[in-house]
Design an enzyme around this catalytic site. Structure first.
Site, short mmCIF file in Angstrom:
data_model
loop_
_atom_site.label_atom_id
_atom_site.label_comp_id
_atom_site.label_asym_id
_atom_site.label_seq_id
_atom_site.Cartn_x
_atom_site.Cartn_y
_atom_site.Cartn_z
N HIS A 116 7.66 -2.84 -7.50
CA HIS A 116 8.66 -3.28 -6.53
C HIS A 116 8.32 -4.66 -5.93
CE1 HIS A 116 10.12 0.91 -6.39
NE2 HIS A 116 8.90 1.29 -6.13
O1 RIB Z 1 10.34 1.74 -1.71
C1 RIB Z 1 9.36 0.88 -2.26
C2 RIB Z 1 8.69 0.09 -1.18
O2 RIB Z 1 8.06 0.98 -0.26
C3 RIB Z 1 7.56 -0.81 -1.72
O3 RIB Z 1 7.45 -1.95 -0.90
C4 RIB Z 1 6.35 0.05 -1.57
O4 RIB Z 1 5.15 -0.73 -1.43
C5 RIB Z 1 6.66 0.75 -0.27
O5 RIB Z 1 6.32 -0.13 0.80
#
Ligand code: RIB
Ligand code: CA
Length: 312
Positions: free
Chosen positions: A241
């Site tokens: 992500h």
């Molecule tokens: O939903 C994914 C996000 O939530 C990413 O930034 C992961 O590191 C968590 O913070």
């Protein structure tokens, strides 16, 4: 001239990879890293941010602790995804570099006041508590922000912490409402995009084959991190992500999206933290975000691997 950024983060294995990517990229000048409570409590996110900077050979980077809980909610963490330490996978030594004494929110405010207007980009990778607190405590800095490029939200991909909401927005929806309503130019990397940036065995092997400590750590983090998503989504691998935020800054052409209106649900317990994205422009609500819907995954991993190779 390198782009000045502040990384606001809740490491988290994917945050860690994003920080490494930023520190490996001369196009970016990381003015500081501010930790926020999210994946794990603040004490751990502030510790993990320093572990990652030292892994990158950058103990000079200023790391600050920010807010330890959301604006108006109890903290929700994600040890079930990231493990108890937040960086489960490899065994990690404690950091030796110091945490800055200044509060992360004060650092954000003072940096925005000191640097020329429109010269600093904020890169939140976790709940938006630090950013919203800075904006509420110092409204004068809002107009000085060049752009916010954040990981958060979801539309077609729907939620990952509830059926309606993505984790970063869910944890602090009030903070997200402040940021999305601030008028600051905004690029959003939602699950719609990040769920297309999936690790595969070959991609993780490419990290390991770098033959460096960085490559080994990233491979072990993704091996650990992917087990949750594989189990839940039956997906091929882990969605990286947060590195998508940094990759968008480096090579925006790898991504595509639309300037649309995005509002945040804060009242309904059922849909708290939902990013209501007007992708089809069915309302007359003004566009407030570049909402990214797609990524060239091959190009993203080529960029990431090439940059990680530059770190020892
Ligand atoms: O939903 C994914 C996000 O939530 C990413 O930034 C992961 O590191 C968590 O913070
Ligand atoms: Ca994160």
């Amino acid at each position: 001239m390198a782009r000045k950024i502040i990384i606001d983060t809740d490491p988290g294995q994917d945050d860690a990879v994003a920080i490494l990517l930023a520190l490996a990229s001369p196009e970016l000048d990381v003015l500081g890293v501010t930790a926020v409570a999210g994946n794990v409590p603040l004490e751990l996110t502030a510790k993990n941010a320093r572990i990652v900077c030292e892994l990158a050979g950058r103990p000079d980077v200023k790391v600050f602790a920010g807010c330890d809980r959301p604006l108006a909610r109890d903290l929700v963490t994600a040890e079930h995804v990231h493990g108890k330490t937040g960086l489960d996978g490899p065994v990690m030594a404690d950091p030796t570099m110091p945490l800055q004494a200044e509060h992360g929110v004060d650092f954000i405010i003072e940096t925005l006041r000191r640097e020329p207007a429109d010269s600093v980009t904020l890169c939140p990778l976790g709940p938006l508590t630090n950013i919203a607190t800075a904006f509420e405590r110092a409204p004068d800095v809002v107009s000085r922000v060049a752009r916010i490029v954040l990981m958060g939200g979801a539309y077609f991909e729907v939620g990952n912490i509830t059926p309606a909401a993505e984790f970063n927005i869910y944890v602090d929806p009030e903070a997200a409402r402040v940021v999305f309503g601030s008028g600051v130019p905004l690029t959003v990397l939602p699950l719609d995009a990040t769920h297309k940036a999936l690790t595969t065995a070959d991609r993780v092997a490419a990290f390991r084959d770098l033959g460096t400590e960085v490559g080994r750590m990233v491979a072990e983090w993704t091996d650990f991190f992917e087990r949750f998503d594989k189990e839940k989504y039956g997906s091929a691998g882990a969605p990286l992500h947060d590195p998508c935020v940094i990759a968008w800054l480096l090579r925006p052409e790898l991504f595509s999206g639309r300037e649309i209106n995005v509002e945040i649900e804060v009242d309904s317990p059922l849909t708290r933290g939902m990013t209501v994205a007007d992708w089809w422009r069915v309302t007359d609500r003004p566009a407030n975000a570049l909402f990214i819907g797609d990524v060239d995954a091959g190009g993203f991993f080529d960029l990431l691997t090439e940059r990680l190779a530059r770190l020892g």
